[in-house]
Design a protein around this motif. Structure first.
Motif, short mmCIF file in Angstrom:
data_model
loop_
_atom_site.label_atom_id
_atom_site.label_comp_id
_atom_site.label_asym_id
_atom_site.label_seq_id
_atom_site.Cartn_x
_atom_site.Cartn_y
_atom_site.Cartn_z
N SER A 1 41.75 39.76 44.85
CA SER A 1 41.15 40.89 44.15
C SER A 1 42.07 42.09 43.99
O SER A 1 41.86 42.91 43.11
CB SER A 1 39.87 41.33 44.85
N GLU B 1 38.00 39.35 38.78
CA GLU B 1 36.74 38.80 38.28
C GLU B 1 36.85 38.45 36.79
O GLU B 1 36.42 37.37 36.37
CB GLU B 1 35.62 39.82 38.51
N GLN B 2 37.43 39.35 36.01
CA GLN B 2 37.61 39.07 34.57
C GLN B 2 38.51 37.86 34.37
O GLN B 2 38.23 36.99 33.53
CB GLN B 2 38.23 40.29 33.87
N GLU C 1 36.87 34.48 35.07
CA GLU C 1 35.98 34.07 33.99
C GLU C 1 36.75 33.44 32.84
O GLU C 1 36.28 32.48 32.22
CB GLU C 1 35.16 35.26 33.47
#
Length: 120
Positions: free
Chosen positions: A5, A113-114, A117
Motif C-alpha cells: 500500500s 487499491e486502484q 483493480e
C-alpha cells in the motif's frame, strides 16, 4: 497478488516507492514468467515520466520498463546482472530495478487499491 500500500503504481506495471526506488509489480513478474536478463539504465541519466528506461527479458518475452516519474537515476540494482531471478522471487525487496531522485511524479500513478483493480 501482492500490492504493498505504500507504493504508487503505473498502468504499465512499474512501482515507485516514496524514496524513489522503482521496480515491476508482483503481477508483472508473474505475467512475464522466469526473468533471465535485466537491462538497467545508466546512473546519472535524466528521465521524464513515461520514458522507456530499462528492459526485462523473460523466457516468454522482453518487456520495456517505463519511468514512473521524472528525475535522475541515482542507483541501479547491480545484483540483477548475476541474479535476474530476484525480480521474480522478490519484486518489492531484492528485485528492485533502480533508484531515482524524483523531481515530478507521473500524473497517472495509482494507489495500491486502484492498481489491484486494473491488474486483475
Amino acid at each position: 497478488m501482492n500490492t504493498p500500500s505504500e507504493l504508487k503504481y503505473a498502468a504499465s506495471h512499474e512501482w515507485l516507492s516514496p524514496d524513489g526506488t522503482v521496480g515491476i509489480s508482483d503481477f508483472a513478474q508473474d505475467q512475464l514468467g522466469d526473468v533471465v536478463y535485466v537491462e538497467l539504465p545508466e546512473v546519472g541519466r535524466e528521465v521524464t515520466a513515461g520514458d522507456t528506461i530499462a528492459v526485462v527479458e523473460s523466457v516468454k518475452t522482453a518487456s520495456d520498463i517505463y519511468a514512473p516519474a521524472s528525475g535522475t537515476i541515482t542507483a541501479v540494482n547491480e545484483e540483477l546482472s548475476g541474479s535476474p531471478e530476484k525480480v521474480n522471487e522478490s519484486p518489492y525487496e531484492n528485485g528492485w530495478l533502480f533508484k531515482m531522485d524524483v523531481t515530478e511524479v507521473g500524473a497517472d500513478l495509482m494507489d495500491a487499491e486502484q492498481y489491484a483493480e486494473t491488474a486483475e
